[in-house]
Design a protein around this motif. Structure first.
Motif, PDB file in Angstrom:
ATOM      1  N   THR A 357       0.844  -1.197   0.000  1.00 53.04           N
ATOM      2  CA  THR A 357       0.000   0.000   0.000  1.00 53.04           C
ATOM      3  C   THR A 357       0.875   1.241   0.000  1.00 53.04           C
ATOM      4  OG1 THR A 357      -1.640  -1.210   1.300  1.00 53.04           O
ATOM      5  CG2 THR A 357      -1.892   1.178   1.145  1.00 53.04           C
ATOM      6  N   CYS A 358       0.530   2.181  -0.889  1.00 51.25           N
ATOM      7  CA  CYS A 358       1.231   3.460  -0.951  1.00 51.25           C
ATOM      8  C   CYS A 358       0.246   4.576  -0.623  1.00 51.25           C
ATOM      9  CB  CYS A 358       1.833   3.686  -2.340  1.00 51.25           C
ATOM     10  SG  CYS A 358       2.631   5.302  -2.533  1.00 51.25           S
ATOM     11  N   TYR A 359       0.592   5.396   0.363  1.00 49.22           N
ATOM     12  CA  TYR A 359      -0.215   6.550   0.744  1.00 49.22           C
ATOM     13  C   TYR A 359       0.456   7.802   0.200  1.00 49.22           C
ATOM     14  CZ  TYR A 359      -2.472   3.298   3.974  1.00 49.22           C
ATOM     15  OH  TYR A 359      -3.151   2.229   4.513  1.00 49.22           O
ATOM     16  N   ALA A 360      -0.200   8.455  -0.773  1.00 50.94           N
ATOM     17  CA  ALA A 360       0.309   9.688  -1.376  1.00 50.94           C
ATOM     18  C   ALA A 360      -0.498  10.862  -0.825  1.00 50.94           C
ATOM     19  CB  ALA A 360       0.201   9.629  -2.889  1.00 50.94           C
ATOM     20  N   THR A 361       0.183  11.812  -0.235  1.00 45.89           N
ATOM     21  CA  THR A 361      -0.495  12.923   0.420  1.00 45.89           C
ATOM     22  C   THR A 361       0.109  14.245  -0.007  1.00 45.89           C
ATOM     23  OG1 THR A 361       0.990  12.784   2.329  1.00 45.89           O
ATOM     24  CG2 THR A 361      -1.060  11.528   2.438  1.00 45.89           C
ATOM     25  N   SER A 362      -0.724  15.290   0.035  1.00 49.48           N
ATOM     26  CA  SER A 362      -0.295  16.670  -0.211  1.00 49.48           C
ATOM     27  C   SER A 362      -1.198  17.586   0.591  1.00 49.48           C
ATOM     28  CB  SER A 362      -0.357  17.008  -1.704  1.00 49.48           C
ATOM     29  OG  SER A 362      -1.684  16.987  -2.172  1.00 49.48           O
ATOM     30  N   ASP A 363      -1.016  18.872   0.443  1.00 41.70           N
ATOM     31  CA  ASP A 363      -1.821  19.825   1.205  1.00 41.70           C
ATOM     32  C   ASP A 363      -3.283  19.820   0.784  1.00 41.70           C
ATOM     33  OD1 ASP A 363       0.465  20.544   2.545  1.00 41.70           O
ATOM     34  OD2 ASP A 363       0.895  22.246   1.220  1.00 41.70           O
ATOM     35  N   SER A 364      -3.537  19.455  -0.460  1.00 38.51           N
ATOM     36  CA  SER A 364      -4.914  19.544  -0.961  1.00 38.51           C
ATOM     37  C   SER A 364      -5.471  18.228  -1.492  1.00 38.51           C
ATOM     38  CB  SER A 364      -4.983  20.586  -2.090  1.00 38.51           C
ATOM     39  OG  SER A 364      -4.098  20.231  -3.148  1.00 38.51           O
ATOM     40  N   PHE A 365      -4.661  17.161  -1.498  1.00 40.13           N
ATOM     41  CA  PHE A 365      -5.126  15.928  -2.132  1.00 40.13           C
ATOM     42  C   PHE A 365      -4.466  14.735  -1.459  1.00 40.13           C
ATOM     43  CE2 PHE A 365      -4.749  12.648  -5.456  1.00 40.13           C
ATOM     44  CZ  PHE A 365      -6.089  12.487  -5.775  1.00 40.13           C
ATOM     45  N   ASN A 366      -5.239  13.670  -1.237  1.00 42.02           N
ATOM     46  CA  ASN A 366      -4.748  12.413  -0.688  1.00 42.02           C
ATOM     47  C   ASN A 366      -5.182  11.263  -1.606  1.00 42.02           C
ATOM     48  OD1 ASN A 366      -3.678  13.728   1.562  1.00 42.02           O
ATOM     49  ND2 ASN A 366      -5.570  13.474   2.748  1.00 42.02           N
TER      50      ASN A 366
END
Length: 508
Positions: A357-366
């Motif tokens: 599992t890869c969790y990609a996160t940013s300030d406005s999008f997950n």
């Protein structure tokens, strides 16, 4: 007659009463063209009261029927709106001074058909340029090159049919390019392909054009964050399973380009009618294409494997979780996170199979991505090694067989009985040769007298006389004094040669 006179008098009386208002209207009608002509004059002065609205650093001259840009524009102008006018040509030097603070230029809904190659040399700080709803037909090379800070370029709803491959060179900061609703027939692959693509481009809209073929393999290889902003719907694409696989795979990844315009992704069925059909329905109705599923990764023992966290947004923070909900640790040697966010596994073991599992996160999008890994319980090279061993064994057998055949049929015959061979010079074989000749003579006599079997049992007897028929000493007895123990060996060698070269078996 009287009626007619009355009518004329009545009309003259009515005109007399309306004379003053008519003259007022006539004077206003003659005055308006003068105002418009003054505003339309090339290089005409900017009038913030009559033709334009000047509010702070914004200059708006929209819907004033202008044919040229009013000049001079204030140096503080940051936004210039010239939309809904009749400006047909944007020449070089349309503003004599540089506008270093101008970041937005709106020229939509004009009749622009010509852009000078030096049209933007005085507005190099532009970040937003709107040229939509015009009559542009082609984009020449390096036409936008001075706009190195440009981020958004709107060119939709023109008549563009030719796009030079170098038309957008120098736009290193361009993020959004809108080319929809034109007449483009070639997909501009150079804008998104590695090495030549625009580095910051994240949205390219070529929908509603005349594109009939797509570079499918190249599009599949693009990262998801580029494909997420690549719009090519409503083009006359032929209905094929390859097109279906592309659109279906993008739809499974929930890319915006296919999710937002799902019903607009259509293709043309073969035939004269050119009937349109939804691309995502090709697997059910027309071509019976295979169902597209999300595939995992397959590998073998001891291999190295790289898992990509192919997120829909660029420059996101990526974290991996191993099968069994085990967080990735820097102490692990077989699972290492690389600088681009991908995960390197290996050398693989059977227990490495599972869902990563890869969790990609940013300030406005997950975003969460899953990759299923299957490790086969064998090495990939095992089968090849066994095959190589089999081939090696087969080749060795063939070589052995060839050597045996060479030994049996191609080895030179050393016997006197062979055709074309004379008497051997070696003394050790002389007695055997004499015995062989005697045996042949006896065979010939038997064949002539009895006319029966041509073969008889003959025993070769070593002569005891030290002198042979030719008067020479028997070499075996002659060598007894010098050879000693070699006597018996030579006698046995001569007898063995005689037995080999004889046509008849020996009887003792």
């Amino acid at each position: 007659m009287m009626g007619g006179s009355f009518w004329i008098s009545h009309g003259a009386t009515e005109a007399l009463f309306r004379g003053k208002s008519f003259m007022a209207v006539l004077s206003l009608a003659l005055l308006l063209p003068t105002v418009r002509i003054s505003a339309q004059m090339k290089g005409g002065p900017l009038d913030c009261d009559e033709t334009c609205v000047c509010a702070s650093n914004i200059v708006s001259c929209s819907k004033m029927n202008l044919t040229n840009v009013p000049t001079p524009l204030p140096n503080y102008t940051a936004v210039l709106d010239l939309s809904f006018n009749n400006i047909t040509r944007l020449r070089a030097g349309w503003n004599p001074e540089s506008l270093n603070k101008l970041h937005s230029l709106i020229l939509s809904h004009n009749n622009l058909t010509f852009l000078s190659s030096e049209a933007f040399v005085f507005v190099t700080k532009l970040r937003y340029l709107d040229l939509s709803f015009n009559g542009l037909r082609q984009l020449d090379e390096f036409i936008f090159e001075p706009l190195e800070h440009l981020e958004v370029l709107l060119l939709y709803s023109n008549c563009i049919s030719q796009v030079n491959r170098a038309a957008f060179s120098g736009l290193d900061n361009l993020q959004r390019l809108y080319l929809s609703q034109n007449k483009i027939s070639r997909f501009p692959l150079e804008l998104v392909k590695d090495r030549t693509r625009l580095k910051a481009l994240r949205l390219l809209d070529v929908s509603s054009n005349k594109i009939k073929t797509l570079p499918l393999n190249e599009l599949k290889a693009l990262p998801a964050w580029i494909k997420n902003g690549l719009y090519f719907h409503n083009n006359p694409l032929p209905c094929t399973c390859d097109v279906h696989d592309l659109v279906a795979s993008w739809h499974l990844k929930e890319l915006s380009s296919t999710m937002d315009f799902k019903d607009s992704h259509t293709c043309l069925l073969p035939g004269l009618q050119k009937e349109k059909m939804a691309i995502l329905d090709l697997d059910k109705v027309y071509l019976n294409c295979s169902e597209v599923t999300v595939m995992g990764k397959e590998a073998y023992l001891e291999q190295l494997l790289v898992l990509d966290c192919d997120s829909r947004e660029r420059d996101m923070l990526k974290n991996w979780v191993l099968p069994g909900n085990i967080p990735l640790s820097p102490a692990m040697k077989t699972a290492v996170k690389r600088h681009d966010g991908s995960l390197r596994l290996g050398p693989l073991k059977a227990e490495d199979s599972g869902v990563y599992t890869c969790y990609a996160t940013s300030d406005s999008f997950n975003e969460t991505l899953y990759v299923t890994v299957t490790v086969f319980n064998s090495t990939k090279s095992g089968g090849l090694e066994n095959l190589k061993t089999a081939y090696t064994t087969l080749i060795a057998c063939l070589i052995s067989l060839v050597m045996v055949l060479i030994y049996l049929y191609l080895t030179p015959c050393r016997c006197a009985c062979c055709p074309g061979q004379g008497l051997e010079k070696s003394d050790s074989f002389h007695s055997s040769t004499v015995s062989i000749s005697q045996a042949h003579e006896e065979m010939g006599q038997g064949r002539g007298e009895g006319r029966g079997f041509a073969y008889r049992h003959v025993a070769f007897i070593q002569p005891k006389d030290p002198l042979e028929q030719n008067g020479r000493l028997n070499p075996i007895e002659e060598d007894e004094e010098c050879q000693g123990d070699n006597r018996e060996r030579r006698r046995s060698d001569a007898e063995s040669v005689s037995s080999v070269c004889s046509d008849t078996p020996m009887v003792v």
